[in-house]
Design a protein around this motif. Structure first.
Motif, PDB file in Angstrom:
ATOM      1  N   ILE A 332      35.301  35.153  37.101  1.00 56.89           N
ATOM      2  CA  ILE A 332      36.691  34.891  37.484  1.00 56.89           C
ATOM      3  C   ILE A 332      37.336  33.850  36.580  1.00 56.89           C
ATOM      4  CG2 ILE A 332      36.071  33.171  39.253  1.00 56.89           C
ATOM      5  CD1 ILE A 332      39.016  35.655  39.342  1.00 56.89           C
ATOM      6  N   PRO A 350      41.506  31.059  41.257  1.00 56.73           N
ATOM      7  CA  PRO A 350      42.841  31.313  40.695  1.00 56.73           C
ATOM      8  C   PRO A 350      43.924  30.576  41.478  1.00 56.73           C
ATOM      9  CG  PRO A 350      41.625  33.354  40.964  1.00 56.73           C
ATOM     10  CD  PRO A 350      40.830  32.303  41.660  1.00 56.73           C
ATOM     11  N   SER A 493      33.563  38.408  43.033  1.00 56.86           N
ATOM     12  CA  SER A 493      34.723  37.980  43.822  1.00 56.86           C
ATOM     13  C   SER A 493      34.549  36.510  44.186  1.00 56.86           C
ATOM     14  CB  SER A 493      34.809  38.823  45.101  1.00 56.86           C
ATOM     15  OG  SER A 493      35.712  38.215  46.000  1.00 56.86           O
ATOM     16  N   CYS A 494      35.607  35.714  43.998  1.00 60.25           N
ATOM     17  CA  CYS A 494      35.458  34.271  44.256  1.00 60.25           C
ATOM     18  C   CYS A 494      35.538  33.965  45.737  1.00 60.25           C
ATOM     19  CB  CYS A 494      36.492  33.475  43.466  1.00 60.25           C
ATOM     20  SG  CYS A 494      38.113  33.374  44.245  1.00 60.25           S
ATOM     21  N   GLY A 495      35.942  34.947  46.551  1.00 61.67           N
ATOM     22  CA  GLY A 495      35.915  34.762  48.002  1.00 61.67           C
ATOM     23  C   GLY A 495      37.127  34.062  48.578  1.00 61.67           C
ATOM     24  N   PHE A 496      38.115  33.780  47.756  1.00 64.36           N
ATOM     25  CA  PHE A 496      39.269  33.013  48.219  1.00 64.36           C
ATOM     26  C   PHE A 496      40.152  33.829  49.165  1.00 64.36           C
ATOM     27  CE2 PHE A 496      43.805  31.954  47.164  1.00 64.36           C
ATOM     28  CZ  PHE A 496      43.871  30.794  47.900  1.00 64.36           C
ATOM     29  N   CYS A 497      40.397  35.102  48.823  1.00 64.41           N
ATOM     30  CA  CYS A 497      41.287  35.882  49.698  1.00 64.41           C
ATOM     31  C   CYS A 497      40.513  37.029  50.358  1.00 64.41           C
ATOM     32  CB  CYS A 497      42.506  36.399  48.918  1.00 64.41           C
ATOM     33  SG  CYS A 497      42.140  37.558  47.618  1.00 64.41           S
ATOM     34  N   CYS A 500      39.988  40.871  48.945  1.00 62.61           N
ATOM     35  CA  CYS A 500      39.004  41.024  47.879  1.00 62.61           C
ATOM     36  C   CYS A 500      37.604  40.659  48.368  1.00 62.61           C
ATOM     37  CB  CYS A 500      39.421  40.172  46.686  1.00 62.61           C
ATOM     38  SG  CYS A 500      38.210  40.088  45.371  1.00 62.61           S
ATOM     39  N   SER A 538      45.424  41.880  46.970  1.00 57.77           N
ATOM     40  CA  SER A 538      44.551  40.828  46.419  1.00 57.77           C
ATOM     41  C   SER A 538      45.380  39.735  45.756  1.00 57.77           C
ATOM     42  CB  SER A 538      43.589  41.428  45.392  1.00 57.77           C
ATOM     43  OG  SER A 538      42.726  42.331  46.020  1.00 57.77           O
ATOM     44  N   HIS A 539      44.784  38.573  45.698  1.00 55.31           N
ATOM     45  CA  HIS A 539      45.487  37.404  45.152  1.00 55.31           C
ATOM     46  C   HIS A 539      45.547  37.430  43.625  1.00 55.31           C
ATOM     47  CE1 HIS A 539      46.768  33.217  44.878  1.00 55.31           C
ATOM     48  NE2 HIS A 539      45.726  32.931  44.129  1.00 55.31           N
ATOM     49  N   CYS A 540      44.525  37.997  42.982  1.00 58.50           N
ATOM     50  CA  CYS A 540      44.533  37.973  41.514  1.00 58.50           C
ATOM     51  C   CYS A 540      44.034  39.301  40.944  1.00 58.50           C
ATOM     52  CB  CYS A 540      43.678  36.805  40.993  1.00 58.50           C
ATOM     53  SG  CYS A 540      41.916  37.148  40.950  1.00 58.50           S
ATOM     54  N   GLY A 543      40.635  41.232  42.103  1.00 59.48           N
ATOM     55  CA  GLY A 543      40.702  42.075  43.306  1.00 59.48           C
ATOM     56  C   GLY A 543      41.538  43.312  43.073  1.00 59.48           C
TER      57      GLY A 543
HETATM   58 FE1  SF4 Z   1      39.193  35.455  44.395  1.00 59.87          FE
HETATM   59 FE2  SF4 Z   1      41.089  36.806  45.717  1.00 59.87          FE
HETATM   60 FE3  SF4 Z   1      40.972  36.863  43.014  1.00 59.87          FE
HETATM   61 FE4  SF4 Z   1      39.158  38.119  44.517  1.00 59.87          FE
HETATM   62  S1  SF4 Z   1      41.347  38.594  44.359  1.00 59.87           S
HETATM   63  S2  SF4 Z   1      38.741  36.870  42.748  1.00 59.87           S
HETATM   64  S3  SF4 Z   1      38.886  36.679  46.231  1.00 59.87           S
HETATM   65  S4  SF4 Z   1      41.413  35.088  44.314  1.00 59.87           S
END
Ligand code: SF4
Length: 596
Positions: A332, A350, A493-497, A500, A538-540, A543
């Motif tokens: 990421i 992100p 996946s960074c797990g933020f949202c 995703c 997705s946030h970025c 996703g």
């Molecule tokens: Fe992280 Fe969301 Fe981007 Fe997936 S879409 S990498 S969970 S910020």
């Protein structure tokens, strides 16, 4: 000593942790306390960073940590069997540490050696062209506890594999030529030349480089007065070179940094002159740390030659230097705002955008983030002019593109073409084996094309690419290819949202269910629904592109996918949507998303 060497700026946190991991083979709890106190940050922040990056660990990974590259091209070359072979030899289970704490063997995402796989990393150093003989030797070296630094050099040999060069790889470049031309022409005129060249970012998104540079410069001009200044009183701006080349199947930046580093650093210096930056960073992916020493040597030579540092080429108002920052195994961080977070020593999550890095980047200051290849092109443009560059390629995609070719081909490696080249031309040149069936353009986040589309062109107006081309011959199981990519996205996946974090896991599970022979038609529908959620919510970019390979094979190879199903007409006995009716009534929601 590690803490002393890095000083008190918390942006060094990740670099400190990498060194502690090297020395201790994990990050001890007491070290976390010490580091937190040293940088004056809460312990939980340090723990958050350790937990985020896959090359850091709070438990021991053994004196020898061997991570096999898990990209599909390594898999096609026998990675799974080779990994099991070595595990058997060393009496260790995959993913675990041996009982004596000596060794652990596992998988990691693509290590960027797809042209010379199967590949792996041993304590961060790349191993290439692995086979049973090499693994026998490696097992022996580990058993005899020989330090990795003393292992035979042939195990670590990484070759460039350049098969076709053009203006970047095929023409000589004299260090300093682009800076001299920039100084002679002036910063504003150089920006005009970059604009004329119509150079677009080579990282995949294709944003116009001149616009990025001019936004960055203009931000400060508007803010003049209340801006943060460096020690010389100049408003701070930063130039960042994104060398976090993590897209599976892409390895062209590795070659540029190995053999054309001067060109890249020169492009960064030209960018610095144009936007008015005095500090730059090269964010080098952890998998390429073997290049660190030689890159530092190139920087040193450039300082000695007056091409970096104070008063570049005697120009009193031009100082610029470059620092190299190592990543630690997080795909990421190739996303520019995540990369900046990582540069600041944090987790690579992100940011919300806008504001974009050109106005609010590293430490809140205007920052240009460009790809390695983009800077190499910028150096050439500064030297030879925008019109020269614009005459190469197509109207919307000027210049050349480096393509990393791997998979079922006789000559994997790097090919540089003017934009507009057809896929079939590349396949001819690289000796695609048998009758190629499909090609993955631009890695898992890109596009899968079938043999019917091989006349399509590599260009922003047709097939944009960050530079990967993976070739699959007719007998390859494309479902397995898409499954490998689905696993990759779930892992990265960074797990933020939520869309995703959950969506990539669900996608992976459904793909696995189908691969094990238990899939039904409803699973295909579920994959399409999931793909829609990933793309739209997705946030970025990770996703929003995570479903691309799955949706592509569903659309382009439906017969192949359906042949994997247990029963096409099967309907699930459990009606999930019906079961959620009460919840919808209670929450008062009856929109499309409530029916997911
Ligand atoms: Fe992280 Fe969301 Fe981007 Fe997936 S879409 S990498 S969970 S910020």
């Amino acid at each position: 000593p590690i803490l002393e060497r890095h000083g008190g700026d918390a942006s060094r946190l990740l670099q400190v942790l990498l060194e502690v991991q090297d020395v201790c083979h994990f990050i001890p709890s007491e070290a976390i306390d010490l580091i937190a106190a040293h940088f004056g940050v809460p312990r939980v922040n340090v723990e958050g960073v350790v937990g985020f990056y896959s090359f850091l660990s709070t438990h021991s990974v053994g004196e020898y940590r061997l991570l096999f590259s898990g990209n599909i091209t390594d898999q096609m070359l026998g990675k799974d069997e080779l990994m099991q072979y070595l595990c058997n030899k060393l009496w260790v289970e995959p993913g675990k540490v041996s009982e004596d704490g000596l060794v652990s063997i596992g998988s990691t995402s693509c290590t960027g050696m797809c042209d010379q796989g199967p590949a792996a990393l041993i304590n961060g150093w790349p191993l290439t062209k692995l086979d049973h003989n090499r693994l026998d030797l490696i097992a022996e070296l580990i058993r005899s506890r020989k330090p990795v630094a003393d292992w035979p050099a042939m195990l670590f040999e990484v070759v460039d594999n350049i098969h076709r060069g053009d203006v970047l790889l095929g023409q000589p470049f004299e260090p300093g030529a682009a800076i001299r031309a920039t100084l002679a022409r002036g910063a504003k005129e150089t920006l005009v030349e970059v604009d004329k060249s119509n150079l677009r970012g080579r990282g995949g998104a294709g944003f116009k480089t001149a616009s990025k540079w001019s936004f960055c410069h203009a931000t400060i001009a508007e803010e003049e007065g209340g801006v943060i200044c460096d020690i010389d009183g100049h408003p701070e701006r930063f130039i960042v070179c994104n060398a976090d080349e993590g897209e599976p199947g892409t390895f062209k930046d590795r070659v540029l940094l190995n053999s054309y580093a001067d060109l890249v650093f020169e492009g960064m210096t030209v960018g610095a002159r144009v936007v008015g930056a005095s500090k730059g960073f090269l964010y080098l992916r952890g998998e390429y740390r073997y290049l660190l020493q030689q890159l530092e040597a190139v920087l040193k030579c450039r300082r000695e030659a007056g091409l970096l540092g104070e008063t570049i080429l005697g120009q009193m108002d031009f100082s610029f230097d470059i620092e190299i920052h190592l990543g630690a195994g997080a795909y990421i961080c190739g996303e520019e705002s995540a990369l900046i977070e990582s540069l600041e020593g944090k987790r690579g999550r992100p940011r919300n955008r806008p504001p974009f890095p050109v106005t609010y980047g590293y430490k809140g200051r205007p920052t240009v983030v460009d790809n390695v290849e983009t800077f190499a092109c910028a150096a050439k443009i500064a030297e030879k002019g925008g019109a020269w560059f614009a005459a190469i390629g197509t109207a919307q995609s000027t210049g050349t593109k480096l393509i990393s070719v791997s998979g079922d081909v006789a000559r994997p490696g790097i090919y540089e073409y003017p934009f507009g080249v057809t896929v079939s031309q590349i396949l001819d040149d690289c000796g695609a084996e048998g009758r190629p069936y499909a090609v993955q353009v631009s890695g898992p986040s890109g596009t899968t094309i079938s043999w019917k589309e091989f006349e399509r062109k590599i260009a922003f107006e047709d097939l944009p690419t960050a530079g990967a081309l993976m070739v699959f011959r007719r007998k390859r199981d494309l479902f397995q290819v898409a499954q490998n990519f689905a696993d990759f996205f779930a892992h990265e996946s960074c797990g933020f949202c939520t869309p995703c974090r959950v969506g990539t896991e669900l996608q992976k599970k459904i793909m696995s269910k189908i691969a094990s022979g238990y899939g039904t038609a409803s699973d295909l529908e579920e994959l399409k629904r999931l793909g829609h959620i990933l793309k739209t919510m997705s946030h970025c970019g990770l996703g929003s592109s995570a479903a691309n390979p799955v949706l592509d094979i569903l659309e382009k190879f439906p017969d192949m996918v359906e042949s994997k199903l247990k029963a096409f007409a099967f309907k699930p006995a459990f009606d999930l949507d019906g079961a959620l009716a009460t919840a919808r009534t209670i929450t008062g929601r009856d929109d499309d998303w409530a029916h997911l």
